[in-house]
Write an enzyme that holds these catalytic residues in place. Structure first.
Site, short mmCIF file in Angstrom:
data_model
loop_
_atom_site.label_atom_id
_atom_site.label_comp_id
_atom_site.label_asym_id
_atom_site.label_seq_id
_atom_site.Cartn_x
_atom_site.Cartn_y
_atom_site.Cartn_z
N ARG A 1 0.85 -1.15 -0.09
CA ARG A 1 0.00 0.02 -0.06
C ARG A 1 0.83 1.46 -0.18
NH1 ARG A 1 -4.36 0.71 4.58
NH2 ARG A 1 -2.69 0.94 5.96
N ARG B 1 9.76 26.59 -1.00
CA ARG B 1 8.20 26.61 -1.14
C ARG B 1 7.40 27.21 -2.37
NH1 ARG B 1 3.80 29.11 0.20
NH2 ARG B 1 2.08 28.23 1.53
N GLU C 1 -16.49 5.90 6.29
CA GLU C 1 -15.61 5.55 7.45
C GLU C 1 -15.45 6.07 8.64
OE1 GLU C 1 -11.59 4.66 5.21
OE2 GLU C 1 -11.90 6.67 4.50
N LEU D 1 -10.13 4.46 2.52
CA LEU D 1 -8.81 4.13 2.55
C LEU D 1 -8.90 2.51 2.23
CD1 LEU D 1 -5.59 4.60 3.03
CD2 LEU D 1 -6.26 3.85 5.23
#
Length: 267
Positions: free
Chosen positions: A34, A82, A161, A186
């Site tokens: 994963r 950044r 979830e 997920l």
């Protein structure tokens, strides 16, 4: 870690949490697969062949004398000036740490969870295990402040979830219902293992969305996660699910998961 690390500035990072029981790793290979998928979805180039993550996990176990708990791994895109445009080249940053905690004899498994529903306002790539956890953290904190344990987030009238777990129900005729894999949830490692073990033991599994109203007609409900395994959910929005206490079917699934995990530990 540099202040210019994109994990710090943009949550441009992924993570995995691997459970540890009896000084060994639970579902380690599945977590690594994963991790590779999450990195691929974000385009983070990480040479796994150059870093032996299995060896690092084993060294952490040894150095910290960890018998039961978890190992947290976070991998970011790395440092760059950044900018909202991701850098063409960056060296990924990797950090891991351990936490000692009781997983098998877990208090939540004994008493069950009380949850409330809240709208799911996360981004729509929940299948990538990124460190963008602010919204679920806010929702769980809100639930605890309201005197309950967690949330079940909903979208389009259906449960997605919990704050950090997959959600499931068990019907009165013994079917296990859980939302199918998509970008909406997920792809839980514990979820996959529990469904596999449930099917092997003869339980009918239906992967489809369910509503909070359907959950309230269920015999039992539970969450799955790497750190809490299989945890009963006994109340939803102030109404009892089933008998309002941890049920036998959920307890059997938890025992089955723990037994099978012990048989497949990575040492």
């Amino acid at each position: 870690m540099s202040v210019f690390d994109r994990g710090f500035l943009f949550a441009d990072a992924v993570y995995e949490v691997t459970a540890v029981i009896e000084g060994a790793l639970v579902d380690f290979d599945a977590h690594q697969r994963r991790l590779e998928r999450s990195l691929g979805e974000l385009g983070i180039e990480f040479d796994g062949s150059a870093v032996d993550l299995r060896a690092i996990h084993r060294e952490l176990l040894a150095r910290n004398q960890l018998d039961e708990g978890l190992i947290y791994l976070q991998l970011t895109r790395g440092c760059a000036d950044r900018s909202f445009v991701r850098p063409e080249t960056a060296t990924p940053s990797l950090v891991l740490f351990t936490q000692s905690m009781s997983l098998i004899d877990h208090a939540d498994a004994r008493r069950g969870l009380r949850v409330v529903t809240r709208p799911d306002l996360r981004w729509h790539r929940r299948d990538i295990k990124t460190t963008q956890l602010l919204y679920p953290s806010l929702m769980k904190s809100e639930a605890v402040a309201a005197g309950v344990d967690d949330v079940w987030m909903t979208e389009g009238g259906y449960v997605t979830e919990a704050s950090s777990s997959n959600a499931h129900i068990l019907t009165t005729d013994g079917r296990l219902i859980t939302r199918p894999l998509s970008n909406d949830i997920l792809h839980g490692i514990t979820r996959a293992a529990v469904l596999e073990y449930a099917r092997e033991s003869g339980v009918t599994v239906e992967e489809r969305p369910f509503t909070p109203a359907e959950a309230l007609t269920a015999k039992e409900a539970f969450n799955t996660s790497a750190t809490a395994f299989v945890t009963p959910v006994i109340e939803l929005d102030g109404q009892a699910i089933g008998e309002g206490q941890p049920g036998e079917a959920t307890a059997r699934l938890r025992e089955l998961y723990i037994d099978q995990s012990r048989a497949r530990l990575t040492r």
